[in-house]
Motif scaffolding. Structure first.
Motif, PDB file in Angstrom:
ATOM      1  N   SER A  82      24.489  43.935  47.498  1.00 32.84           N
ATOM      2  CA  SER A  82      25.632  45.163  47.943  1.00 32.84           C
ATOM      3  C   SER A  82      27.086  44.780  47.674  1.00 32.84           C
ATOM      4  N   LEU A  83      27.659  43.640  46.697  1.00 32.75           N
ATOM      5  CA  LEU A  83      28.562  44.182  46.179  1.00 32.75           C
ATOM      6  C   LEU A  83      29.175  44.750  45.348  1.00 32.75           C
ATOM      7  N   ASP A  84      29.988  45.519  45.750  1.00 28.76           N
ATOM      8  CA  ASP A  84      30.395  46.129  44.553  1.00 28.76           C
ATOM      9  C   ASP A  84      31.903  46.136  44.640  1.00 28.76           C
ATOM     10  N   THR A 116      34.943  48.809  50.460  1.00 33.80           N
ATOM     11  CA  THR A 116      35.531  49.015  52.119  1.00 33.80           C
ATOM     12  C   THR A 116      36.769  48.512  52.424  1.00 33.80           C
ATOM     13  N   PRO A 117      36.351  47.050  52.334  1.00 36.88           N
ATOM     14  CA  PRO A 117      38.514  46.440  53.576  1.00 36.88           C
ATOM     15  C   PRO A 117      39.458  47.080  51.944  1.00 36.88           C
ATOM     16  N   ILE A 118      39.034  46.481  50.469  1.00 38.49           N
ATOM     17  CA  ILE A 118      39.896  47.123  49.460  1.00 38.49           C
ATOM     18  C   ILE A 118      40.356  48.254  49.392  1.00 38.49           C
ATOM     19  N   ARG A 119      39.747  49.303  50.192  1.00 31.55           N
ATOM     20  CA  ARG A 119      39.473  51.239  50.080  1.00 31.55           C
ATOM     21  C   ARG A 119      40.907  51.080  51.794  1.00 31.55           C
ATOM     22  N   LEU A 127      38.753  54.310  44.599  1.00 31.27           N
ATOM     23  CA  LEU A 127      39.721  52.866  43.864  1.00 31.27           C
ATOM     24  C   LEU A 127      40.095  53.388  42.748  1.00 31.27           C
ATOM     25  N   ASP A 128      38.901  54.189  41.763  1.00 25.58           N
ATOM     26  CA  ASP A 128      39.501  55.265  40.647  1.00 25.58           C
ATOM     27  C   ASP A 128      40.116  55.239  40.375  1.00 25.58           C
ATOM     28  N   LYS A 129      41.629  55.416  41.285  1.00 25.02           N
ATOM     29  CA  LYS A 129      42.726  55.331  40.653  1.00 25.02           C
ATOM     30  C   LYS A 129      43.291  54.839  40.353  1.00 25.02           C
ATOM     31  N   SER A 130      43.311  53.567  41.092  1.00 22.15           N
ATOM     32  CA  SER A 130      43.671  52.715  41.351  1.00 22.15           C
ATOM     33  C   SER A 130      44.531  51.923  39.635  1.00 22.15           C
ATOM     34  N   THR A 131      45.615  51.408  39.676  1.00 20.99           N
ATOM     35  CA  THR A 131      47.060  51.179  38.095  1.00 20.99           C
ATOM     36  C   THR A 131      46.357  49.868  38.324  1.00 20.99           C
ATOM     37  N   ALA A 132      45.647  49.307  39.716  1.00 20.31           N
ATOM     38  CA  ALA A 132      45.351  47.865  38.549  1.00 20.31           C
ATOM     39  C   ALA A 132      44.126  47.510  37.611  1.00 20.31           C
ATOM     40  N   SER A 133      43.868  46.428  36.659  1.00 20.32           N
ATOM     41  CA  SER A 133      43.393  45.682  35.227  1.00 20.32           C
ATOM     42  C   SER A 133      42.013  45.636  36.426  1.00 20.32           C
ATOM     43  N   PRO A 162      30.930  44.196  38.928  1.00 22.26           N
ATOM     44  CA  PRO A 162      30.124  43.455  38.996  1.00 22.26           C
ATOM     45  C   PRO A 162      30.210  44.101  37.427  1.00 22.26           C
ATOM     46  N   ASP A 163      28.863  43.639  36.257  1.00 20.40           N
ATOM     47  CA  ASP A 163      28.986  44.377  34.881  1.00 20.40           C
ATOM     48  C   ASP A 163      27.934  45.455  34.967  1.00 20.40           C
ATOM     49  N   LYS A 164      28.600  46.701  34.018  1.00 16.88           N
ATOM     50  CA  LYS A 164      27.979  48.100  33.808  1.00 16.88           C
ATOM     51  C   LYS A 164      27.994  49.113  35.994  1.00 16.88           C
ATOM     52  N   ALA A 165      28.953  48.513  36.584  1.00 16.62           N
ATOM     53  CA  ALA A 165      28.636  49.184  38.175  1.00 16.62           C
ATOM     54  C   ALA A 165      30.354  50.196  37.966  1.00 16.62           C
ATOM     55  N   ASP A 166      30.034  51.235  38.027  1.00 16.68           N
ATOM     56  CA  ASP A 166      30.807  51.990  38.085  1.00 16.68           C
ATOM     57  C   ASP A 166      31.933  51.868  39.438  1.00 16.68           C
ATOM     58  N   ILE A 167      33.584  52.030  39.288  1.00 16.12           N
ATOM     59  CA  ILE A 167      34.282  51.624  40.101  1.00 16.12           C
ATOM     60  C   ILE A 167      34.131  52.611  41.213  1.00 16.12           C
ATOM     61  N   PRO A 168      34.050  51.781  42.863  1.00 14.56           N
ATOM     62  CA  PRO A 168      33.613  52.649  43.906  1.00 14.56           C
ATOM     63  C   PRO A 168      34.983  53.454  43.798  1.00 14.56           C
ATOM     64  N   ASP A 169      33.927  55.040  44.922  1.00 16.31           N
ATOM     65  CA  ASP A 169      35.251  55.948  45.525  1.00 16.31           C
ATOM     66  C   ASP A 169      36.067  55.371  45.511  1.00 16.31           C
TER      67      ASP A 169
END
Length: 322
Positions: free
Chosen positions: A135-137, A75-78, A109-115, A100-107
């Protein structure tokens, strides 16, 4: 193998991300240079990249040397990304997104160019400082913006530091990171134009301050300096100096009451609001130079928590129709 590099001009340090390799430093690397490669999973808290992130979280001087901070939670990252992208200045914002391992990229942030780096729950817990990671995403390495700065001794022009200066919050010795972060968050919420940190204030990119601010540290000018700089700021923008202070016996100057009529009378007046720490209160120069204002309270309470009182001041004195 191609390498996407991020160069830090402040320190001439380099991060290099290579896909599908373990995150390890290269042999015989030069001092001050890091080679961090994208991996499917980091499992060890002894990993050099993890150690670097922990230093960013725990050391103010290390954060400043890399001009980077750790932000925990999608949330704060977004919010930070959304705000920085709205500026359209073309600057790189996020260096790395840790998931986290196997977690989806949060909504969002999925278009971020970051590694993107994957980490085990043990590593995520270590990096975040949280007791549980249920709850850490996401965790991100985000560049400290140019809007965060220390004033030079000979600073004369504040236009570059505060492009707009109708409402500036001045914090005097606020050492508790939770209070400072909450005040920054309120300043953003109520459309204040910036924050000036006097000596004795904690780092706004401290992990607890960032958690309390929910990313506000990245969303408005935050400048640190001395009271002499505040005086210069006042003269340059013709600002009124107010300070929050409880009314009590022994004060040698009158204290105005914060009220709708008082705030309306200042709606078009540029002003600095000074808030002191709960323990020490205002330092000598602000106490002498500012018009004192108090919040009316029922009962025998002498004062409020500074972040609570600050929220009331910031709301009541927020800019109108600007």
């Amino acid at each position: 193998m191609q390498c996407a590099s991020i160069f830090y001009p402040h320190t001439h340090k380099l991060w290099c991300f290579k896909p599908n390799l373990c995150i390890t430093p290269p042999p015989q690397e030069e001092e001050g240079t890091f080679n961090v490669e994208k991996s499917k999973l980091i499992t060890s808290v002894s990993n050099p990249f993890v150690k670097h992130c922990l230093k960013l979280r725990n050391s103010s001087s290390y954060r400043r040397s890399y001009a980077s901070a750790i932000v925990v939670g999608a949330t704060p990252i977004r919010e930070i990304c959304r705000f920085r992208e709205s500026l359209q200045d073309g600057s790189v914002l996020m260096d790395c997104l840790i998931l986290p391992d196997k977690a989806d990229i949060p909504d969002g942030l999925d278009k971020s160019t970051a590694s993107i780096v994957r980490a085990s729950s043990v590593v995520m817990r270590k990096l975040s400082g949280l007791q549980t990671t249920d709850s850490l995403d996401a965790i991100a390495l985000i560049k400290i913006p140019a809007s965060f700065s220390n004033v030079d001794c000979d600073q004369k022009n504040f236009q570059k530091l505060f492009p707009s200066a109708h409402r500036i919050l001045v914090l005097d010795g606020i050492q508790d990171p939770g209070n400072l972060g909450t005040l920054l968050r309120s300043a953003v919420a109520f459309r204040w134009d910036g924050v000036f940190l006097l000596p004795g204030c904690c780092d706004p990119f401290n992990e607890k301050a960032l958690r309390a601010s929910r990313g506000a540290s990245f969303q408005l000018p935050v400048v640190s300096g001395s009271w002499n700089h505040v005086e210069t700021l006042k003269e340059e923008f013709q600002m009124k100096l107010l300070a929050g202070h409880p009314e009590h016996e022994g004060l040698i100057k009158p204290v105005s009451l914060l009220s709708p009529s008082f705030c309306d009378s200042l709606s078009e007046t540029p002003l600095c609001l000074v808030l002191g720490s709960e323990g020490s209160g205002l330092s000598k120069k602000p106490l002498q130079s500012c018009e004192l204002v108090s919040i009316a309270m029922a009962g025998e309470y002498e004062s409020l928590n500074v972040s609570v009182a600050g929220g009331i001041f910031l709301y009541m004195l927020q800019p109108k129709n600007l």
